[in-house]
Design a protein around this motif. Structure first.
Motif, PDB file in Angstrom:
ATOM      1  N   ARG A   1       0.740  -1.119  -0.148  1.00 46.93           N
ATOM      2  CA  ARG A   1       0.068   0.057   0.000  1.00 46.93           C
ATOM      3  C   ARG A   1       0.808   1.292  -0.147  1.00 46.93           C
ATOM      4  NH1 ARG A   1      -5.247  -1.691   1.413  1.00 46.93           N
ATOM      5  NH2 ARG A   1      -5.168  -3.689   2.840  1.00 46.93           N
ATOM      6  N   THR A   2       1.822   1.317   0.887  1.00 48.15           N
ATOM      7  CA  THR A   2       2.923   2.229   0.997  1.00 48.15           C
ATOM      8  C   THR A   2       4.025   1.850   0.986  1.00 48.15           C
ATOM      9  OG1 THR A   2       2.780   2.382   3.452  1.00 48.15           O
ATOM     10  CG2 THR A   2       1.142   3.728   2.158  1.00 48.15           C
ATOM     11  N   PRO A   3       5.395   2.405   1.133  1.00 42.70           N
ATOM     12  CA  PRO A   3       6.591   2.118   1.352  1.00 42.70           C
ATOM     13  C   PRO A   3       6.979   1.370   2.559  1.00 42.70           C
ATOM     14  CG  PRO A   3       6.759   4.248   0.153  1.00 42.70           C
ATOM     15  CD  PRO A   3       5.533   3.935   0.482  1.00 42.70           C
ATOM     16  N   GLU A   4       6.134   1.913   3.563  1.00 42.44           N
ATOM     17  CA  GLU A   4       6.117   1.370   4.901  1.00 42.44           C
ATOM     18  C   GLU A   4       5.473   0.120   5.248  1.00 42.44           C
ATOM     19  OE1 GLU A   4       5.289   4.710   4.445  1.00 42.44           O
ATOM     20  OE2 GLU A   4       7.539   5.355   4.471  1.00 42.44           O
ATOM     21  N   HIS A   5       4.488  -0.255   4.354  1.00 41.88           N
ATOM     22  CA  HIS A   5       3.677  -1.366   4.403  1.00 41.88           C
ATOM     23  C   HIS A   5       4.208  -2.671   4.949  1.00 41.88           C
ATOM     24  CE1 HIS A   5      -0.116  -3.682   2.660  1.00 41.88           C
ATOM     25  NE2 HIS A   5      -0.008  -3.880   3.949  1.00 41.88           N
ATOM     26  N   PHE A   6       3.819  -3.220   5.825  1.00 40.29           N
ATOM     27  CA  PHE A   6       4.789  -4.334   6.194  1.00 40.29           C
ATOM     28  C   PHE A   6       3.925  -5.393   5.393  1.00 40.29           C
ATOM     29  CE2 PHE A   6       5.300  -8.391   8.975  1.00 40.29           C
ATOM     30  CZ  PHE A   6       6.719  -8.265   9.150  1.00 40.29           C
ATOM     31  N   PRO A   7       4.720  -6.483   4.860  1.00 37.19           N
ATOM     32  CA  PRO A   7       4.385  -7.446   3.923  1.00 37.19           C
ATOM     33  C   PRO A   7       3.735  -8.721   4.788  1.00 37.19           C
ATOM     34  CG  PRO A   7       6.848  -7.671   4.078  1.00 37.19           C
ATOM     35  CD  PRO A   7       6.348  -6.451   5.011  1.00 37.19           C
ATOM     36  N   ASP A   8       2.817  -8.657   5.406  1.00 36.63           N
ATOM     37  CA  ASP A   8       1.921  -9.605   6.022  1.00 36.63           C
ATOM     38  C   ASP A   8       0.880 -10.110   5.513  1.00 36.63           C
ATOM     39  OD1 ASP A   8       0.725  -7.293   6.491  1.00 36.63           O
ATOM     40  OD2 ASP A   8       0.580  -7.415   8.712  1.00 36.63           O
ATOM     41  N   TRP A   9       0.599  -9.641   4.267  1.00 41.47           N
ATOM     42  CA  TRP A   9      -0.579  -9.935   3.611  1.00 41.47           C
ATOM     43  C   TRP A   9      -0.175 -11.103   2.385  1.00 41.47           C
ATOM     44  CZ3 TRP A   9       0.331  -9.249  -1.533  1.00 41.47           C
ATOM     45  CH2 TRP A   9       1.456  -8.521  -1.924  1.00 41.47           C
ATOM     46  N   THR A  10       0.948 -11.678   2.448  1.00 45.63           N
ATOM     47  CA  THR A  10       1.205 -12.536   1.280  1.00 45.63           C
ATOM     48  C   THR A  10       0.813 -13.830   1.670  1.00 45.63           C
ATOM     49  OG1 THR A  10       3.441 -12.767   2.035  1.00 45.63           O
ATOM     50  CG2 THR A  10       3.019 -10.805   0.563  1.00 45.63           C
ATOM     51  N   GLY A  11       0.680 -14.331   2.991  1.00 38.72           N
ATOM     52  CA  GLY A  11       0.311 -15.668   2.944  1.00 38.72           C
ATOM     53  C   GLY A  11       1.613 -16.614   3.604  1.00 38.72           C
ATOM     54  N   LYS A  12       1.299 -17.700   4.590  1.00 37.54           N
ATOM     55  CA  LYS A  12       2.288 -18.456   4.894  1.00 37.54           C
ATOM     56  C   LYS A  12       3.278 -19.058   3.744  1.00 37.54           C
ATOM     57  CE  LYS A  12       3.209 -22.441   7.974  1.00 37.54           C
ATOM     58  NZ  LYS A  12       2.557 -23.116   8.932  1.00 37.54           N
ATOM     59  N   SER A  13       2.535 -19.627   2.744  1.00 36.95           N
ATOM     60  CA  SER A  13       3.229 -20.436   1.726  1.00 36.95           C
ATOM     61  C   SER A  13       4.295 -19.442   0.973  1.00 36.95           C
ATOM     62  CB  SER A  13       2.481 -21.281   0.760  1.00 36.95           C
ATOM     63  OG  SER A  13       1.429 -20.441   0.044  1.00 36.95           O
ATOM     64  N   ASP A  14       3.991 -18.473   0.459  1.00 36.19           N
ATOM     65  CA  ASP A  14       4.845 -17.325  -0.067  1.00 36.19           C
ATOM     66  C   ASP A  14       5.868 -16.937   0.840  1.00 36.19           C
ATOM     67  OD1 ASP A  14       5.014 -15.332  -2.102  1.00 36.19           O
ATOM     68  OD2 ASP A  14       5.232 -13.719  -0.324  1.00 36.19           O
ATOM     69  N   LYS A  15       5.564 -16.715   2.138  1.00 40.09           N
ATOM     70  CA  LYS A  15       6.654 -16.671   2.996  1.00 40.09           C
ATOM     71  C   LYS A  15       7.913 -17.700   2.933  1.00 40.09           C
ATOM     72  CE  LYS A  15       4.357 -13.318   6.099  1.00 40.09           C
ATOM     73  NZ  LYS A  15       3.697 -12.644   5.025  1.00 40.09           N
ATOM     74  N   GLN A  16       7.269 -18.852   3.028  1.00 31.64           N
ATOM     75  CA  GLN A  16       8.089 -20.208   3.087  1.00 31.64           C
ATOM     76  C   GLN A  16       8.850 -20.075   1.932  1.00 31.64           C
ATOM     77  OE1 GLN A  16       5.098 -23.176   3.794  1.00 31.64           O
ATOM     78  NE2 GLN A  16       5.525 -22.896   6.002  1.00 31.64           N
ATOM     79  N   LEU A  17       8.359 -19.885   0.681  1.00 33.45           N
ATOM     80  CA  LEU A  17       8.979 -19.955  -0.564  1.00 33.45           C
ATOM     81  C   LEU A  17      10.226 -18.844  -0.598  1.00 33.45           C
ATOM     82  CD1 LEU A  17       8.932 -20.791  -3.722  1.00 33.45           C
ATOM     83  CD2 LEU A  17       7.526 -18.615  -3.915  1.00 33.45           C
ATOM     84  N   PHE A  18       9.603 -17.647  -0.215  1.00 38.09           N
ATOM     85  CA  PHE A  18      10.901 -16.952  -0.169  1.00 38.09           C
ATOM     86  C   PHE A  18      11.992 -17.025   0.782  1.00 38.09           C
ATOM     87  CE2 PHE A  18      13.085 -12.950   1.605  1.00 38.09           C
ATOM     88  CZ  PHE A  18      13.289 -12.287   0.201  1.00 38.09           C
ATOM     89  N   LYS A  19      11.636 -17.485   1.917  1.00 37.40           N
ATOM     90  CA  LYS A  19      12.729 -18.059   2.653  1.00 37.40           C
ATOM     91  C   LYS A  19      13.656 -19.131   2.215  1.00 37.40           C
ATOM     92  CE  LYS A  19      13.591 -20.122   7.288  1.00 37.40           C
ATOM     93  NZ  LYS A  19      12.954 -20.558   8.665  1.00 37.40           N
ATOM     94  N   ARG A  20      13.001 -20.148   1.582  1.00 35.81           N
ATOM     95  CA  ARG A  20      13.567 -21.218   0.659  1.00 35.81           C
ATOM     96  C   ARG A  20      14.654 -20.631  -0.189  1.00 35.81           C
ATOM     97  NH1 ARG A  20      12.817 -23.857  -3.592  1.00 35.81           N
ATOM     98  NH2 ARG A  20      10.523 -23.360  -3.645  1.00 35.81           N
ATOM     99  N   ILE A  21      14.119 -19.752  -1.203  1.00 42.33           N
ATOM    100  CA  ILE A  21      14.744 -19.285  -2.290  1.00 42.33           C
ATOM    101  C   ILE A  21      16.028 -18.473  -1.869  1.00 42.33           C
ATOM    102  CG2 ILE A  21      14.651 -17.863  -4.303  1.00 42.33           C
ATOM    103  CD1 ILE A  21      11.713 -18.979  -4.670  1.00 42.33           C
ATOM    104  N   SER A  22      15.617 -17.570  -0.861  1.00 38.87           N
ATOM    105  CA  SER A  22      16.856 -16.634  -0.622  1.00 38.87           C
ATOM    106  C   SER A  22      17.980 -17.034   0.381  1.00 38.87           C
ATOM    107  CB  SER A  22      16.132 -15.387   0.365  1.00 38.87           C
ATOM    108  OG  SER A  22      15.334 -15.686   1.465  1.00 38.87           O
ATOM    109  N   GLN A  23      17.382 -18.188   1.169  1.00 40.17           N
ATOM    110  CA  GLN A  23      18.551 -18.865   1.923  1.00 40.17           C
ATOM    111  C   GLN A  23      19.349 -19.925   0.918  1.00 40.17           C
ATOM    112  OE1 GLN A  23      16.535 -20.968   5.276  1.00 40.17           O
ATOM    113  NE2 GLN A  23      16.767 -19.199   6.479  1.00 40.17           N
ATOM    114  N   GLN A  24      18.817 -20.277  -0.157  1.00 37.57           N
ATOM    115  CA  GLN A  24      19.586 -21.033  -0.936  1.00 37.57           C
ATOM    116  C   GLN A  24      20.410 -20.232  -1.678  1.00 37.57           C
ATOM    117  OE1 GLN A  24      17.034 -23.333  -3.677  1.00 37.57           O
ATOM    118  NE2 GLN A  24      18.686 -23.792  -5.045  1.00 37.57           N
ATOM    119  N   ALA A  25      20.143 -19.054  -2.092  1.00 33.19           N
ATOM    120  CA  ALA A  25      20.948 -18.236  -2.617  1.00 33.19           C
ATOM    121  C   ALA A  25      22.138 -17.688  -1.877  1.00 33.19           C
ATOM    122  CB  ALA A  25      20.245 -17.103  -3.384  1.00 33.19           C
TER     123      ALA A  25
END
Length: 167
Positions: free
Chosen positions: A17-41
């Motif tokens: 919504r704004t630059p300060e908007h906390f990304p808590d709207w994406t859902g658990k599976s999206d957060k898990q995906l991001f964690k897996r991909i970014s930790q792998q890199a």
């Protein structure tokens, strides 16, 4: 060095919504995906506003925060603040042994990398939300062609798209 932009979008194409908007709207599976991909890199690059929404380094990977504030610094090994342009930053990370970088936004940082033609792939999850207004994936005009590599449904409400940037 491979640069993969990983972002979540609402159904109407917003990253927040704004630059300060906390990304808590994406859902658990999206957060898990991001964690897996970014930790792998092993390394994730983001802007200072994105970092500030998290409030702390993401564990299990190096966090590189691009900032125009030369006074920002960190004594933590997994947190680096830099004013270096994208090409210089990638050269430094390559010398440190990284082969892949996850680009985590926001829109200004995404645009800097896109304008320099440095994004190789984009992994975009589409969440069942509509903001009506807010931040787009990029801040300015671009002309980028994409090749669809894969589509997946990590859960019943989330669509994952994986693109290669045609160069």
């Amino acid at each position: 060095m491979k640069v993969i932009l990983v972002m979540a979008l609402t159904a109407d194409g917003k990253i927040g919504r704004t630059p300060e908007h906390f990304p808590d709207w994406t859902g658990k599976s999206d957060k898990q995906l991001f964690k897996r991909i970014s930790q792998q890199a092993g390394v994730v690059v983001m802007g200072s506003k994105t970092f500030d929404t998290f409030g702390r380094p993401l564990p299990g990977r190096k966090n590189v925060v691009m900032t125009r504030n030369p006074k920002r610094s960190s004594d933590q090994a997994d947190l680096v603040f830099t004013g270096a342009p994208p090409q210089q930053l990638l050269a430094t990370l390559s010398r440190e042994g990284y082969r892949e970088v996850i680009l985590a936004g926001g829109a200004v940082i995404n645009t800097l990398f896109a304008q320099a033609n440095l994004i190789d792939e984009m992994i975009i999850t589409i969440s069942p939300k509509i903001f009506g207004q807010g931040l787009s994936l990029f801040t300015g005009p671009l002309d980028i062609d994409l090749e669809l590599l894969a589509i997946d449904r990590p859960d019943a409400n989330l669509i994952l798209t994986h693109y290669r940037v045609v160069k």
